[in-house]
Design a protein around this motif. Structure first.
Motif, PDB file in Angstrom:
ATOM      1  N   ASN A 265      10.258   8.718 -12.014  1.00 30.67           N
ATOM      2  CA  ASN A 265      10.688   8.024 -13.397  1.00 30.67           C
ATOM      3  C   ASN A 265      10.537   6.598 -12.800  1.00 30.67           C
ATOM      4  N   ASP A 266      10.854   6.183 -11.775  1.00 32.69           N
ATOM      5  CA  ASP A 266      11.107   4.493 -11.458  1.00 32.69           C
ATOM      6  C   ASP A 266      10.061   3.948 -10.790  1.00 32.69           C
ATOM      7  N   MET A 267       9.303   4.627 -10.086  1.00 31.49           N
ATOM      8  CA  MET A 267       8.358   4.293  -8.834  1.00 31.49           C
ATOM      9  C   MET A 267       7.196   3.599  -9.647  1.00 31.49           C
ATOM     10  N   HIS A 268       6.197   2.800  -9.171  1.00 36.04           N
ATOM     11  CA  HIS A 268       5.288   2.197  -9.808  1.00 36.04           C
ATOM     12  C   HIS A 268       4.292   3.367 -10.201  1.00 36.04           C
ATOM     13  N   PRO A 269       3.973   3.474 -11.472  1.00 40.09           N
ATOM     14  CA  PRO A 269       3.181   4.599 -11.968  1.00 40.09           C
ATOM     15  C   PRO A 269       1.707   4.582 -11.457  1.00 40.09           C
ATOM     16  N   SER A 270       1.195   3.401 -10.680  1.00 37.75           N
ATOM     17  CA  SER A 270      -0.083   3.339 -10.127  1.00 37.75           C
ATOM     18  C   SER A 270      -0.098   4.132  -8.972  1.00 37.75           C
ATOM     19  N   ILE A 271       1.041   4.389  -8.049  1.00 33.51           N
ATOM     20  CA  ILE A 271       1.095   5.026  -6.941  1.00 33.51           C
ATOM     21  C   ILE A 271       1.134   6.422  -7.282  1.00 33.51           C
ATOM     22  N   GLN A 272       1.998   6.909  -8.466  1.00 31.24           N
ATOM     23  CA  GLN A 272       1.758   8.533  -8.803  1.00 31.24           C
ATOM     24  C   GLN A 272       0.225   8.794  -9.282  1.00 31.24           C
ATOM     25  N   ASP A 273      -0.453   7.826  -9.964  1.00 36.35           N
ATOM     26  CA  ASP A 273      -1.868   7.952 -10.216  1.00 36.35           C
ATOM     27  C   ASP A 273      -2.685   8.101  -8.923  1.00 36.35           C
ATOM     28  N   TYR A 274      -2.431   7.369  -8.070  1.00 39.16           N
ATOM     29  CA  TYR A 274      -3.341   7.178  -6.735  1.00 39.16           C
ATOM     30  C   TYR A 274      -3.028   8.590  -5.908  1.00 39.16           C
ATOM     31  N   VAL A 275      -1.815   9.012  -5.989  1.00 39.85           N
ATOM     32  CA  VAL A 275      -1.558  10.272  -5.341  1.00 39.85           C
ATOM     33  C   VAL A 275      -2.388  11.297  -5.967  1.00 39.85           C
ATOM     34  N   SER A 276      -2.268  11.475  -7.260  1.00 44.09           N
ATOM     35  CA  SER A 276      -2.899  12.533  -8.111  1.00 44.09           C
ATOM     36  C   SER A 276      -4.398  12.588  -7.862  1.00 44.09           C
ATOM     37  N   ARG A 277      -4.636  11.173  -7.921  1.00 43.40           N
ATOM     38  CA  ARG A 277      -6.447  11.079  -7.953  1.00 43.40           C
ATOM     39  C   ARG A 277      -6.942  11.347  -6.380  1.00 43.40           C
ATOM     40  N   GLU A 278      -6.287  10.971  -5.385  1.00 45.68           N
ATOM     41  CA  GLU A 278      -6.900  10.983  -4.025  1.00 45.68           C
ATOM     42  C   GLU A 278      -6.200  12.312  -3.500  1.00 45.68           C
ATOM     43  N   ARG A 279      -5.194  13.109  -4.082  1.00 45.18           N
ATOM     44  CA  ARG A 279      -4.747  14.252  -3.550  1.00 45.18           C
ATOM     45  C   ARG A 279      -4.140  14.081  -2.059  1.00 45.18           C
ATOM     46  N   ASN A 280      -3.570  12.923  -1.927  1.00 45.79           N
ATOM     47  CA  ASN A 280      -3.015  12.724  -0.458  1.00 45.79           C
ATOM     48  C   ASN A 280      -2.041  11.374  -0.676  1.00 45.79           C
TER      49      ASN A 280
END
Length: 355
Positions: A265-280
């Motif tokens: 809920n609080d981490m930078h959303p771009s980091i979650q998007d990055y993890v989701s996109r790169e699967r890593n």
């Protein structure tokens, strides 16, 4: 008379019983020579008893050494999935095992059976992100396994967390109703012996705001690009060579349950998007998050862990380069380097030859 005088002159006299008296005989009698076999037997018995005590002492020392050597050899050569923990934790003071799984049901069964046998485990939660939900047979099998393998009167709670999509961010979703502060994040192919796991939990309790785990990694400055440092993600061999680390991976690590909520809920959303996109790199993201929250390094616990099954993603070509890219992209989003390097290591003295 002459005979008697001759005898007396020779230093020999007649005692009251008519026997010849001799000072040598009297001394011998006082030493026990003429007093039967009692004194001699007593001395011999004492000697034999002393020898027996010495042999018994050496035998006990040899037995203790053999037992210690056998225990050490067993520890070095293998592990027992159902080896009981030597540490007792009162109810509700243990930890939750949060296990991520992906199409490895046979490994999942082994891992669940093992962690159910650890006395510190209060709950086992399985993060399931496959397209098909777990079968009723699998769920029933695992629940029965937890009940049968647990050594506690209060059996661990067991639950599946089923996600609609395959996303590595799923492993850090908050868990409603979680009763323990401590979360042990682990992959389904990683086995940590129960005594080692409980020791790490005690280390975490002494520093519950930080991350405590078994797989250390380090970031190093590689070069500068446009006056901006570029960091290189380095694995075990660099940690071993330099004795320094700045991360412990969430494939086998303790952290406070509050970080699940912060990650989601609080981490930078771009980091979650990055993890989701790169699967890593979800583990790097969690390391950065906790370091940024605490300003402190993680704690590496020395202890043998075992990876079962086939090779993992870390064995693929180009893995280190992709991890380095993740690290630098995340750091650019933070605008700083949250990671703190350290050379501190938690060691269980009972398992060491020398203090």
């Amino acid at each position: 008379m002459s005979n008697l005088i001759a005898i007396r002159d020779a230093g020999v006299a007649i005692d009251g019983n008519g026997s010849l008296y001799s000072p040598a005989k009297e001394k011998a009698t006082n030493r026990g020579v003429y007093n039967g076999w009692s004194s001699l037997s007593l001395r011999r018995a004492k000697q034999l008893l002393g020898a027996a005590k010495t042999k018994l002492l050496f035998g006990l020392l040899a037995l203790c050494f053999f037992a210690a050597l056998t225990s050490r050899f067993s520890y070095m050569m293998g592990w027992d999935l159902h080896y009981p923990s030597s540490v007792y934790f009162p109810s509700r003071v243990g930890y939750t095992v949060l296990m991520n799984t992906w199409k490895q049901n046979s490994l999942l069964k082994q891992a669940v059976a093992h962690y159910a046998s650890c006395r510190g485990v209060e709950a086992i939660h399985i993060v399931w992100s496959e397209s098909e939900p777990p079968s009723e047979n699998l769920k029933s099998y695992l629940k029965n396994t937890v009940y049968s393998k647990s050594q506690k009167v209060h059996k661990p709670n067991f639950r599946f967390h089923i996600n609609a999509e395959n996303n590595l961010n799923n492993r850090f979703k908050p868990i409603e109703g979680l009763k323990t502060d401590a979360v042990f994040s682990v992959d389904d192919n990683v086995i940590v012996p129960c005594p080692t796991l409980d020791f790490a939990f005690n280390v975490w309790r002494s520093a519950s705001s930080t991350m405590v785990g078994f797989v250390p990694r380090v970031h190093l400055v590689d070069k500068e690009q446009n006056n901006v440092p570029y960091y290189r993600y380095e694995g075990w061999w660099s940690v071993w060579w330099m004795g320094t680390y700045s991360m412990v991976l969430s494939k086998a690590a303790f952290f406070h349950k509050k970080y699940l909520d912060i990650y989601t809920n609080d981490m930078h959303p771009s980091i979650q998007d990055y993890v989701s996109r790169e699967r890593n790199c979800e583990d790097i993201a969690m390391s950065l998050l906790i370091a940024n929250s605490t300003g402190s390094p993680p704690i590496w616990v020395k202890g043998k862990i075992y990876e079962i099954g086939a090779s993992s993603i870390s064995d693929l070509k180009g893995h280190s380069e992709s991890r380095s890219k993740c690290l630098n992209d995340f750091i650019s989003l933070y605008g700083t380097v949250p990671l703190v390097s350290t050379n501190m290591k938690a060691v269980n003295a009972w398992n060491e030859w020398l203090w």
